[in-house]
Design an enzyme around this catalytic site. Structure first.
Site, mmCIF file in Angstrom:
data_model
loop_
_atom_site.group_PDB
_atom_site.id
_atom_site.type_symbol
_atom_site.label_atom_id
_atom_site.label_comp_id
_atom_site.label_asym_id
_atom_site.label_seq_id
_atom_site.Cartn_x
_atom_site.Cartn_y
_atom_site.Cartn_z
ATOM 1 N N GLU A 78 30.871 -55.573 -29.931
ATOM 2 C CA GLU A 78 29.990 -56.732 -29.928
ATOM 3 C C GLU A 78 29.108 -56.724 -28.686
ATOM 4 O OE1 GLU A 78 32.321 -59.872 -32.728
ATOM 5 O OE2 GLU A 78 32.825 -59.932 -30.622
ATOM 6 N N CYS A 93 24.832 -58.963 -22.573
ATOM 7 C CA CYS A 93 26.213 -58.661 -22.212
ATOM 8 C C CYS A 93 26.641 -57.444 -23.031
ATOM 9 C CB CYS A 93 27.073 -59.883 -22.514
ATOM 10 S SG CYS A 93 28.784 -59.661 -22.072
ATOM 11 N N CYS A 134 40.051 -52.710 -25.255
ATOM 12 C CA CYS A 134 40.300 -52.517 -23.821
ATOM 13 C C CYS A 134 41.755 -52.110 -23.672
ATOM 14 C CB CYS A 134 40.036 -53.831 -23.068
ATOM 15 S SG CYS A 134 40.210 -53.676 -21.278
ATOM 16 N N CYS A 145 44.831 -58.342 -20.287
ATOM 17 C CA CYS A 145 44.764 -59.636 -19.606
ATOM 18 C C CYS A 145 45.142 -60.709 -20.621
ATOM 19 C CB CYS A 145 43.373 -59.862 -19.042
ATOM 20 S SG CYS A 145 42.894 -58.542 -17.907
ATOM 21 N N CYS A 171 42.502 -62.975 -22.505
ATOM 22 C CA CYS A 171 41.281 -62.332 -23.024
ATOM 23 C C CYS A 171 41.506 -61.834 -24.446
ATOM 24 C CB CYS A 171 40.906 -61.170 -22.114
ATOM 25 S SG CYS A 171 39.542 -60.186 -22.751
ATOM 26 N N CYS A 199 32.368 -65.557 -23.101
ATOM 27 C CA CYS A 199 33.157 -64.557 -22.371
ATOM 28 C C CYS A 199 34.576 -64.517 -22.883
ATOM 29 C CB CYS A 199 33.341 -64.928 -20.912
ATOM 30 S SG CYS A 199 31.903 -65.242 -20.031
HETATM 31 N N1 SAH Z 1 36.831 -55.825 -18.332
HETATM 32 C C1 SAH Z 1 35.927 -56.380 -17.409
HETATM 33 C C2 SAH Z 1 34.655 -56.916 -18.045
HETATM 34 C C3 SAH Z 1 34.774 -57.700 -19.325
HETATM 35 S S1 SAH Z 1 35.392 -59.327 -19.283
HETATM 36 C C4 SAH Z 1 36.603 -57.458 -16.599
HETATM 37 O O1 SAH Z 1 37.687 -57.867 -16.959
HETATM 38 O O2 SAH Z 1 36.041 -57.862 -15.582
HETATM 39 C C5 SAH Z 1 34.124 -60.359 -18.589
HETATM 40 C C6 SAH Z 1 34.702 -61.627 -17.926
HETATM 41 O O3 SAH Z 1 35.198 -62.588 -18.889
HETATM 42 C C7 SAH Z 1 35.874 -61.301 -17.026
HETATM 43 O O4 SAH Z 1 35.784 -61.994 -15.810
HETATM 44 C C8 SAH Z 1 37.038 -61.813 -17.837
HETATM 45 O O5 SAH Z 1 38.141 -62.039 -17.031
HETATM 46 C C9 SAH Z 1 36.449 -63.057 -18.457
HETATM 47 N N2 SAH Z 1 37.215 -63.556 -19.590
HETATM 48 C C10 SAH Z 1 38.007 -62.857 -20.434
HETATM 49 N N3 SAH Z 1 38.550 -63.683 -21.366
HETATM 50 C C11 SAH Z 1 38.079 -64.910 -21.115
HETATM 51 C C12 SAH Z 1 38.243 -66.168 -21.753
HETATM 52 N N4 SAH Z 1 38.969 -66.297 -22.856
HETATM 53 N N5 SAH Z 1 37.593 -67.238 -21.244
HETATM 54 C C13 SAH Z 1 36.814 -67.095 -20.152
HETATM 55 N N6 SAH Z 1 36.607 -65.937 -19.514
HETATM 56 C C14 SAH Z 1 37.240 -64.853 -19.986
HETATM 57 FE FE1 SF4 Z 2 39.986 -55.851 -20.571
HETATM 58 FE FE2 SF4 Z 2 39.625 -58.424 -21.168
HETATM 59 FE FE3 SF4 Z 2 41.072 -57.750 -19.043
HETATM 60 FE FE4 SF4 Z 2 38.421 -57.371 -19.010
HETATM 61 S S1 SF4 Z 2 39.480 -59.346 -19.139
HETATM 62 S S2 SF4 Z 2 40.014 -55.936 -18.341
HETATM 63 S S3 SF4 Z 2 38.057 -56.844 -21.173
HETATM 64 S S4 SF4 Z 2 41.585 -57.301 -21.193
#
Ligand code: SAH
Ligand code: SF4
Length: 393
Positions: free
Chosen positions: A116, A129, A136, A140, A143, A369
């Site tokens: 996406e 974006c 991934c 996390c 996420c 995000c």
């Molecule tokens: N993998 C990289 C980039 C992608 S995520 C990283 O983790 O930095 C982009 C941002 O969105 C990151 O700061 C991530 O922690 C945040 N993010 C992920 N899931 C989210 C959610 N459900 N609500 C708000 N921010 C989120």
């Molecule tokens: Fe991967 Fe989501 Fe963690 Fe970013 S926030 S490193 S996309 S699992």
């Protein structure tokens, strides 16, 4: 899967060559690599530099992907190119437009995988974006992308191809010979889509070099922000080999909490991460590092957290971006209240840190995000559902 799953980067990267007719896709090749493949396939060495410039301008300057339309090349030469090469970008499978104008594209790449891409318009400009991986490898716990099982690295062509696809959709390629277009609907790039960009370093670097090249897409290095969860050994390289701005998914102020939220913390903890950031050569007051901090109700959002964060940031040119948690089906957290987020922001501001609260965009189309997960994968069970069913919640 749980937040405690081991950190791994065993992902598949496919070669640049696309299966179709064995032709080489020129999109994503650096200038040097483009030079090499042209010479290998019949371009005289003496002409190669000029041909690279010409082809580069067609592809990245004017968005032309049909050799037949590259009119400043002689016809037999165009035929030679046609024989060996293609100019291909990922295919747009669907586009959703949010009430607030945010566009979410579903893009299909080689192998039938999907990623996406989100375009966020703002006052006549806009941020794209971009995704760096299908899914991934990191998990996390807040996420949605992290719940996706399938992972593969995108090629440089698939990464820069997302930018080209968005320019197609926005109708933003200048005509050949027209003055450089200064109105940029697509003015900024954030590597904040699906995937951990620093686990796909070379491809991300090559794609961003192409995006920054002045003869093509020509986005300045300060218009590109790479977000990492904290792949410490690659942080230094980001400054040296890409030179873009850096954002770090920080999200917690103790190792105990960060281990749960951002499991890569077990490999490189808060101290290791901050040490790397303190040495980040590009960090200056005009190019501060963005600390992303997702606001999770009752998890990381107390006044004590805010004060601890201020202490941790000491000595780093930083700003904090507070991200209200974006919920997704089965997500194990709730968004902090607006009052809580504002109180947290106030503490940071009083300590001298700019701490804007990120407005969620495109929530109605799950484009905010952390909500990204390809449609086919989304249909699968969420981690919470699986855990509940197997009694491992
Ligand atoms: N993998 C990289 C980039 C992608 S995520 C990283 O983790 O930095 C982009 C941002 O969105 C990151 O700061 C991530 O922690 C945040 N993010 C992920 N899931 C989210 C959610 N459900 N609500 C708000 N921010 C989120
Ligand atoms: Fe991967 Fe989501 Fe963690 Fe970013 S926030 S490193 S996309 S699992």
């Amino acid at each position: 899967m749980t937040a405690n799953a081991p950190v791994t980067q065993d992902v598949l990267t496919i070669p640049r060559k696309l299966p179709e007719g064995g032709k080489i896709n020129l999109v994503g090749l650096t200038r040097e690599a483009l030079h090499d493949v042209l010479v290998q396939h019949g371009t005289p060495e003496k002409q190669a530099k000029m041909r690279v410039n010409q082809i580069w301008q067609w592809i990245y300057g004017w968005g032309v992907r049909d050799f037949a339309l590259m009119t400043n090349l002689a016809k037999p030469y165009r035929a030679l190119l046609e024989e060996h090469f293609t100019v291909e970008i990922p295919e747009m499978v669907s586009k959703q437009v949010s009430e607030d104008g945010t566009r979410k594209y579903l893009v299909r790449i080689a192998g039938g995988h999907e990623v996406e891409v989100v375009y966020i318009p703002e006052d006549g400009r806009g941020t794209l974006c971009v995704s760096s991986q299908v899914g991934c490898t990191l998990t996390c716990s807040f996420c949605h992308t992290g719940t996706q099982k399938l992972v593969r690295n995108l090629t440089a062509g698939e990464i820069v191809g997302q930018i080209m696809m968005a320019r197609d959709d926005l109708g933003e390629w200048p005509e050949k010979g027209a003055p450089k277009n200064e109105t940029r609907l697509l003015s900024n790039i954030v590597l904040m889509g699906m995937g951990e960009p620093l686990y796909n370093f070379e491809n991300v670097r090559d794609a961003m070099k192409i995006a920054m090249d002045g003869e093509g897409i020509a986005l300045g290095r300060r218009r590109i922000t790479l977000s990492t969860s904290g792949v410490v050994p690659e942080i230094h390289r980001t400054a040296q080999e890409i030179g873009c701005l850096l954002a770090v998914s920080f999200h917690a102020t103790t190792d105990e909490t960060r281990d749960k939220l951002v499991p890569i913390n077990k490999k490189w903890n808060i101290k290791a991460l901050l040490d790397a950031l303190r040495e980040y050569p590009k960090a200056t007051n005009s190019e501060r590092i963005t600390f992303e901090y997702v606001m999770l109700n009752g998890v990381n959002d107390t006044d004590e957290d805010a004060h601890r964060l201020v202490k941790l940031l000491e000595g780093i040119p930083a700003k904090v971006n507070l991200i209200p948690f974006n919920e997704w089906p089965g997500a194990p957290y709730k968004r902090s209240s607006n009052n809580r987020i504002r109180a947290f922001a106030t503490i940071l501001m009083q300590a001298g840190y700019a701490s804007p609260i990120r407005t969620p965009r495109g929530e109605d189309i799950m484009a905010a995000c952390g909500q990204l997960k390809s449609a086919t994968e989304r249909a699968r069970k969420s981690r919470a559902q699986i855990a509940a069913e197997t009694g491992q919640a």
